[in-house]
Motif scaffolding. Structure first.
Motif, PDB file in Angstrom:
ATOM      1  N   ARG A  67       0.793  -1.223   0.000  1.00  0.00           N
ATOM      2  CA  ARG A  67       0.000   0.000   0.000  1.00  0.00           C
ATOM      3  C   ARG A  67       0.830   1.279   0.000  1.00  0.00           C
ATOM      4  O   ARG A  67       0.303   2.339  -0.273  1.00  0.00           O
ATOM      5  N   GLY A  68       2.119   1.183   0.271  1.00  0.00           N
ATOM      6  CA  GLY A  68       2.928   2.382   0.163  1.00  0.00           C
ATOM      7  C   GLY A  68       3.136   2.830  -1.262  1.00  0.00           C
ATOM      8  O   GLY A  68       3.385   4.003  -1.535  1.00  0.00           O
ATOM      9  N   ALA A  69       2.991   1.890  -2.203  1.00  0.00           N
ATOM     10  CA  ALA A  69       3.260   2.200  -3.607  1.00  0.00           C
ATOM     11  C   ALA A  69       1.999   2.300  -4.452  1.00  0.00           C
ATOM     12  O   ALA A  69       2.071   2.766  -5.590  1.00  0.00           O
ATOM     13  N   ALA A  70       0.859   1.846  -3.924  1.00  0.00           N
ATOM     14  CA  ALA A  70      -0.357   1.836  -4.740  1.00  0.00           C
ATOM     15  C   ALA A  70      -1.583   1.874  -3.832  1.00  0.00           C
ATOM     16  O   ALA A  70      -1.542   1.448  -2.681  1.00  0.00           O
ATOM     17  N   ARG A  71      -2.668   2.382  -4.378  1.00  0.00           N
ATOM     18  CA  ARG A  71      -3.961   2.302  -3.704  1.00  0.00           C
ATOM     19  C   ARG A  71      -4.573   0.940  -4.034  1.00  0.00           C
ATOM     20  O   ARG A  71      -4.744   0.595  -5.211  1.00  0.00           O
ATOM     21  N   MET A 109       1.806  -7.593 -10.524  1.00  0.00           N
ATOM     22  CA  MET A 109       1.695  -7.403 -11.977  1.00  0.00           C
ATOM     23  C   MET A 109       0.797  -6.215 -12.320  1.00  0.00           C
ATOM     24  O   MET A 109       1.097  -5.440 -13.241  1.00  0.00           O
ATOM     25  N   ALA A 110      -0.289  -6.068 -11.566  1.00  0.00           N
ATOM     26  CA  ALA A 110      -1.178  -4.940 -11.796  1.00  0.00           C
ATOM     27  C   ALA A 110      -0.459  -3.616 -11.530  1.00  0.00           C
ATOM     28  O   ALA A 110      -0.584  -2.651 -12.305  1.00  0.00           O
ATOM     29  N   MET A 111       0.324  -3.571 -10.463  1.00  0.00           N
ATOM     30  CA  MET A 111       1.096  -2.365 -10.166  1.00  0.00           C
ATOM     31  C   MET A 111       2.068  -2.056 -11.299  1.00  0.00           C
ATOM     32  O   MET A 111       2.217  -0.910 -11.718  1.00  0.00           O
TER      33      MET A 111
END
Length: 213
Positions: free
Chosen positions: A28-32, A206-208
């Motif tokens: 969660r630090g890199a993406a919502r 992969m989504a990130m």
């Protein structure tokens, strides 16, 4: 990234969704990341009938989330994956496909923990479709329900026992074959001393990559 990665648990068991949410905390630090439960789903997806019946509700849920940057279908059978990809205007990742592809990057031959014997033929059909079945060392069943895999007191011990059998089959990397097993990845990897892939983490990674790039 303008919207969240929406991780959909296609069964209606909130304990499974809570386990996914916990397993994804480090991302969660890199993406919502938003974990949601498909209310119309069965309590556990444990048969081909269950797989087929959630395809339309999954597609309908995706249509209600135009804000999403990507979707992850968090069931190891990747239910409704083709329909959901045809529906969504953003990438859709299935956890079986993502988990297997990640395992191939971590080892030569992979082994899979299945919930039940009946799941194995369904998984094998999908791996043949992917063209990766020749890299499968083996798939072995825990023979428990999705709910037991998520909350059962003896689940880790059973996973360790089956994991040792999969290593004996020749697996040098192991895949958790149900989203409900997510909370056991870290202690299981420590016990088996082999890489253990949580396929939901693999799909979210992969989504990130897709949306951040």
């Amino acid at each position: 990234m303008t919207g969240p990665i929406v991780v959909i648990n296609p069964n209606s068991n909130q304990a499974v969704t809570d386990g996914l949410d916990h397993a994804l905390a480090g991302f969660r630090g890199a993406a919502r990341i938003e974990c949601v439960t498909l209310a119309e789903g069965p309590f556990g997806i444990e048969s081909q009938r269950h797989v087929d019946q959630v395809a339309l509700p999954l597609s309908a849920l995706i249509e209600t989330r135009p804000d999403a940057a990507a979707f992850v279908i968090a069931c190891y059978s990747d239910p409704g994956i083709d329909l959901c990809r045809a529906t969504a205007k953003v990438p859709v990742f299935g956890i079986q496909e993502s988990g297997v592809l990640t395992a191939l990057a971590r080892g030569d031959r992979f082994g899979i923990f299945a919930i039940a014997e009946a799941s194995i033929p369904r998984h094998l059909r999908y791996m043949r479709r992917m063209g990766v079945d020749h890299r499968l060392a083996g798939e072995r069943a825990l023979n428990m329900s999705v709910d037991e895999s998520a909350r059962g007191e003896g689940t880790l011990a059973r996973l360790t026992e089956v994991g040792q059998d999969l290593i004996g089959d020749g697996a040098d990397v192991l895949i958790l074959g149900c989203a409900g097993m997510a909370r056991h990845r870290v202690p299981l990897q420590a016990a088996l001393k082999r890489p253990v892939i949580d396929p939901t983490q693999a799909a979210v990674a992969m989504a990130m990559g897709a949306v951040l790039a």
